[in-house]
Design an enzyme around this catalytic site. Structure first.
Site, short mmCIF file in Angstrom:
data_model
loop_
_atom_site.label_atom_id
_atom_site.label_comp_id
_atom_site.label_asym_id
_atom_site.label_seq_id
_atom_site.Cartn_x
_atom_site.Cartn_y
_atom_site.Cartn_z
CG ASP A 192 -11.38 8.18 11.16
OD1 ASP A 192 -12.34 8.24 10.38
OD2 ASP A 192 -10.45 7.35 11.05
CD GLU A 212 -16.19 7.26 11.10
OE1 GLU A 212 -16.63 7.16 9.94
OE2 GLU A 212 -14.96 7.25 11.38
#
Length: 729
Positions: free
Chosen positions: A343, A379
């Site tokens: 993330d 990401e």
């Protein structure tokens, strides 16, 4: 109680069959107490007197699995200098393998007084915070082996442990929303029947419920609020939270592997649940705030935040890097997971303030003999300056291709001048990855993800509808590149409903015929809706849970998705290891040719027409320049893709017999899902593609006598122009 000196490694609580060694890093601590908590909530404090290289350690021969514990760290409380030690706060071990309970947002969890933020709060947090648990690492893995799917074979399915299983009637009620529920045959049958090769689980590291959400009667559903990087989230355990969650998680992984499905974890190493300077003191903040967190250089009472959540971990500190690498290795070696999706991974590249793809973290991953061998997905952005880094991660890594998501959405809603970018996305995004000698597997292609509209909502709403989040609909992205097809939200209009169904089929077909690695979000295979909420992070309720009660249209979409995935898996030409070149390649074969609807090849001028919304792409099954299993070259059927994002039908001229003697229609997104007759179309004929529709044609009879090779061996075919990108070196 007996107490021995113990050893400084490994960090955390390590049970050896006779007793437990405890080890905690703190550079700032002046004194450390290990606190053992009994079943009644009573506390026994054990002074930790041995310290080596800032590692405080002790061995307790009478302590074993199931024992709950925490730490109290005595040291400076001086926020202006970045220090926030407070022994009245019972602290979670950063290396805890299991966690019991949850923090309840009581004022005692905070190091300051609400009524006077500058005043220190010495209320004891015991009874209001979570507790670490000593675990036994033994588990019978039997013949467990990682499925080992190559990237080009992969179909990733993004799923939420609770959301996917919470309403599934086939599961016993006590297993719904749990790891055991994920391992149930009813879930595994759905996944294997769909054809996915990997499940990417949204955060399962122990996370915290945000106080401001609890105050509004909401919960942190997504889980991007980690506090325990070694502990499976206890709310997802059907068996218990005194270590049973570890065994249950391992059993889930074992069952997934037995079904041929890899397990990839969505991990949040960029920040923790302690938030900004007004957040609770749960673990890292009270142990060694200045070592774990990135502080503002000239104002160390505040945090340097590139995540939008209040804090960022200090990626240049050796013990922060050790924590992350130890955690990654633990989940691979002890929990047998197959990879990670990071993330806001751009924050991990901020060794100082700028994003540096050659930062220490990536060096550590590159040389690590365990972590470097599993799937690594970034990401590739954060919210800080210069944080958008699609295409700029190192060679080992794959990336969520945000350019793919945006371009494919724009193309199918009919935005002008999108054709060149769309062609690049369809063929693997070589403009983003090829300059670094990366391959199509570098791009994780997706149209939707947990963050944003579902696929059904993408074609049903022009605007977000997040009122239920309690933020006045101000949260969530306003630029969704969505189109409601003529009516906002649910409607009885048959034409609108038919167009929405076709658009969903267009998106799914595009996803599964694109070069690169496809990712499908759970529920999109049968048209899940969130009622237009594009930021359902706090909706732990039917808004976010997958509804398994399907109407006929949803069942048709599910069958259609299964056919698409099966088609992709059956044909290597749809999932090549290398980029298409558009010119002569191995053995003089041309791997691809782009066509205008009138049958002529695309020219440079054609690519730059703003009103170009239709194109054909020939994929040559004879030109897969990759070795087969026995060393011979792979040969596949050829395909002709016809894409029409215009609102009116377009007549496409089919290629001459040098390409194929005839074509079979295998996908027609404008046809009724159960009406595909796989009829044949002769070469050099024509076929009409409905407005906002696409067809996938497969060669029926291959050209004989090298006819295609002779006709095109010397040709060079125009490729879509490369799009410029800003690169970080």
């Amino acid at each position: 109680m007996q107490k021995w000196n113990g050893r400084p490694n490994p960090l955390g609580a390590t049970y050896d069959g006779s007793g437990t060694n405890f080890a905690l890093f703190s550079e700032v601590a002046e004194r450390v107490e290990l606190c053992l908590i009994d079943d009644s909530g009573g506390e026994t404090r054990v002074a930790v007197t041995e310290v080596d290289g800032f590692i405080w350690h002790v061995y307790l021969p009478e302590v074993g699995p199931g024992q709950r514990y925490g730490y109290r760290v005595h040291g400076p409380y001086d926020p202006a200098r970045g220090h926030r030690c407070n022994p009245s706060k019972l602290l979670l071990d950063p290396y805890a393998r299991a966690v019991d309970g949850q923090a309840d947002n009581d004022p005692s969890l905070f190091g300051h007084r609400f009524e006077d933020p500058d005043a220190r709060n010495d209320d004891d947090s015991l009874g209001h915070t979570m507790l670490a648990v000593v675990t036994d690492s033994s588990f019978d893995w039997g013949e467990d082996r990682p499925p080992g799917h190559s990237y080009h074979q992969s179909v990733i399915y993004e799923a939420h442990v609770k959301g996917l299983t919470r309403t599934l009637d086939a599961l016993p009620r006590q297993l719904r929303g749990t790891y055991a529920g994920m391992a149930h045959p009813a879930v595994l049958d759905h996944l294997t029947g769909l054809g996915v090769t990997a499940v990417e689980l949204m955060p399962v590291h122990q996370f915290v419920q945000d106080g401001h959400l609890l105050d509004r009667g909401l919960r942190n559903y997504w889980g991007y609020n980690t506090i325990g990087y070694f502990a499976p989230h206890n709310d997802y355990s059907a068996a218990g939270s005194r270590g049973q969650q570890v065994t249950e998680f391992k059993s889930m992984v074992k069952a997934m592997h037995a079904a041929g499905i890899e397990v990839i974890l969505d991990v949040v190493y960029n920040h923790t649940a302690e938030g900004n300077h007004r957040g609770p003191t749960l673990s890292f903040r009270g142990i060694d705030n200045a070592s774990y967190y990135r502080l503002v250089d000239d104002d160390q009472a505040h945090y340097f935040d590139t995540t939008g959540t209040g804090n960022s971990l200090l990626m240049r500190h050796p013990h922060v890097l050790q924590l992350i690498m130890d955690s990654l290795r633990y989940w691979v070696t002890e929990m047998h997971v197959d990879g990670f999706r990071f993330d806001l991974a751009a924050t991990l590249a901020r060794q100082f303030h700028e994003v540096d793809r050659l930062s220490v973290f990536f060096d550590l991953v590159q040389q690590d003999p365990v972590v470097s061998q599993v799937k690594l997905i970034a990401e590739p952005w954060d919210v800080g300056e210069g944080g958008y880094q699609v295409g700029n991660f190192p060679a080992l890594w794959s990336e969520w291709n945000g350019e793919y998501r945006d371009t494919v959405r724009d193309f199918w809603r009919g935005i002008d001048s999108t054709l060149p970018d769309f062609a690049s996305r369809l063929t693997g995004s070589s403009d983003l990855y090829e300059d670094d000698r990366r391959r199509p597997r570098a791009g994780i292609n997706f149209v939707t993800a947990h963050d944003g509209f579902t696929l059904r909502d993408l074609v049903s709403y022009n605007d977000k509808h997040n009122e239920a989040n309690g933020e006045g609909n101000a949260d969530g992205d306003n630029n969704n590149r969505s189109w409601n097809c003529g009516a906002e939200g649910e409607t009885d209009d048959r034409e609108v409903r038919a167009l929405r169904a076709r658009q969903q089929r267009n998106f799914l077909t595009t996803l599964f015929i694109s070069q690169g690695v496809p990712m499908l979000t759970h529920g999109d295979e049968f048209g899940r809706t969130q009622g237009g909420n594009n930021n359902a992070y706090c909706q732990d309720n039917p808004t976010s849970w997958v509804d398994w009660d399907h109407d006929p249209a949803q069942r048709e979409l599910l069958d259609f998705t299964r056919r698409l995935i099966a088609l992709r898996k059956a044909h290597p030409v749809l999932r090549r290891r290398r980029f298409l070149r558009g010119d002569t390649g191995t053995a003089g074969h041309v791997d691809s040719v782009w066509f205008r609807p009138d049958g002529h090849e695309m020219s440079e001028e054609n690519w730059h027409r703003a009103d170009a919304h239709a194109v054909g792409l020939f994929l040559n099954g004879d030109a897969i320049s990759e070795p087969g299993a026995q060393g011979g070259r792979i040969v596949d059927d050829s395909f002709f893709l016809l894409l029409n994002a215009h609102y009116e039908p377009v007549e496409f001229a089919l290629p001459a017999r040098e390409f194929a003697d005839a074509w079979k229609i295998v996908i027609d997104t404008a046809a009724e899902p159960d009406a595909a007759d796989e009829s044949e179309v002769k070469a050099a004929g024509s076929i009409k593609v409905q407005g906002r529709g696409m067809m996938v044609l497969m060669s029926v009879r291959r050209p004989a006598g090298g006819r295609f090779r002779r006709a095109f061996a010397a040709a060079r075919r125009p490729r879509p122009p490369k799009r410029g990108t800003t690169r970080v070196r």
